[in-house]
Design a protein around this motif. Structure first.
Motif, PDB file in Angstrom:
ATOM      1  N   ARG A 108       0.893  -1.392   0.125  1.00 36.75           N
ATOM      2  CA  ARG A 108      -0.016  -0.026  -0.085  1.00 36.75           C
ATOM      3  C   ARG A 108       0.906   1.533   0.014  1.00 36.75           C
ATOM      4  NH1 ARG A 108      -3.667   1.742  -2.581  1.00 36.75           N
ATOM      5  NH2 ARG A 108      -4.423  -0.383  -2.242  1.00 36.75           N
ATOM      6  N   ALA A 109       1.937   1.111   0.857  1.00 33.12           N
ATOM      7  CA  ALA A 109       2.637   2.314   0.777  1.00 33.12           C
ATOM      8  C   ALA A 109       3.493   2.787  -0.384  1.00 33.12           C
ATOM      9  CB  ALA A 109       3.833   2.167   2.071  1.00 33.12           C
ATOM     10  N   ASP A 169       0.827   4.063  -2.944  1.00 32.92           N
ATOM     11  CA  ASP A 169       0.568   5.573  -2.338  1.00 32.92           C
ATOM     12  C   ASP A 169       1.801   6.522  -2.871  1.00 32.92           C
ATOM     13  OD1 ASP A 169      -1.766   4.823  -1.343  1.00 32.92           O
ATOM     14  OD2 ASP A 169      -1.026   4.833   0.768  1.00 32.92           O
ATOM     15  N   ALA A 170       3.005   5.827  -2.891  1.00 33.45           N
ATOM     16  CA  ALA A 170       3.893   6.895  -3.444  1.00 33.45           C
ATOM     17  C   ALA A 170       4.188   6.820  -4.974  1.00 33.45           C
ATOM     18  CB  ALA A 170       5.335   6.037  -2.851  1.00 33.45           C
TER      19      ALA A 170
END
Length: 277
Positions: A18-19, A22-23
């Motif tokens: 997820r990170a 998101d990046a």
């Protein structure tokens, strides 16, 4: 740049995935059974099974970096396929047990096997070695939900539990910042806590008392054998017996990498209070 993330059903792997999405990174979610996994918006799911080398070329084609769980089975086949695919960097979720000097432990051996294979591969690597996971406390969720009562053999056994969010954030930073290639990060929570104190913090998060009943090591082993192989159960018991009444040292690499202190267990308990209700 394409990043393959393994272990996406786990708490750390899913947070890494997820990170990265998101990046704005191009991400592939690895799964042994892609058809059984819910689709992840922003990531393509691919079949990846280290025990089946035929799945590796397609999963790794065009991949620059990999977030890898420490699975010894098929690790030599993985490193060979990764080299052939042109993978530049692997971030491994390893374990502090790899630095314990206890090579007779099956947990340490498993992580060392993977670390050594990566070191021998010639692929750039970063080892993220967490201590005890805060999420290990989720094994207590059933009894706490059912009766607000927990049976422990070593309630004063200490660990330095680390939030899965911290493990994921350190791993993501290692994937995105090439300055961390070749590094080994030893990460723990900010304090050493007994199991009794962890239960108290879960109780505080629930706003309800949780009773701890001390049981014998033999009773505890019988319970562990319901869901763990005997060598792993014995390792868990030996570890807890060795940490009984003994605070453990903490490591500060979360602060080194992220510029902030590690997240405490009280926050983890608050984040997961619903799991214990």
């Amino acid at each position: 740049m394409t990043i393959l993330v393994t272990g996406v059903r786990g708490q750390v792997g899913s947070a890494v995935l997820r990170a990265l999405i998101d990046a704005g990174q191009e991400v592939r979610a690895a799964s042994r059974r892609p058809g059984d996994a819910a689709p992840v918006e922003g990531a393509r799911t691919v079949r990846f099974d280290q025990s089946d080398p035929q799945t590796l070329p397609d999963a790794l084609a065009g991949v620059h970096k990999v977030f890898l769980y420490a699975e010894p089975e098929g690790i030599e086949e993985f490193t060979a396929a990764a080299r052939k695919a042109g993978v530049e960097h692997v971030v491994l979720l390893s374990s502090l047990s790899a630095d314990s000097g206890h090579d007779d432990s099956p947990i340490a051996r498993a992580h060392l096997t993977v670390e050594r294979a990566l070191d021998a591969s010639g692929i750039d690597r970063t080892f993220v070695r967490p201590g005890g996971f805060s999420s290990n406390a989720l094994q207590w969720a059933g009894p706490i939900r059912a009766a607000r009562r927990l049976r422990l053999a070593y309630p004063q056994a200490h660990s330095e539990p680390i939030h899965e969010r911290d493990m994921a954030e350190v791993s993501v930073r290692a994937l995105l910042d090439d300055a961390h290639r070749g590094a080994t990060f030893s990460i723990t929570g900010p304090e050493s806590l007994s199991q009794q104190r962890q239960v108290e913090l879960i109780s505080d998060a629930l706003g309800e008392p949780v009773e701890v009943e001390r049981i014998s090591a033999q009773e505890y082993r019988a319970e562990l054998l319901n869901h763990l192989p005997a060598p792993i159960a014995d390792t868990v018991i030996s570890y807890q017996a060795g940490q009984d009444g003994t605070p453990q040292p903490t490591r500060d690499d979360v602060r080194v990498v992220l510029g902030r202190p590690a997240t405490g267990f009280a926050q983890w308990a608050a984040d997961h209070a619903a799991d214990f209700r």
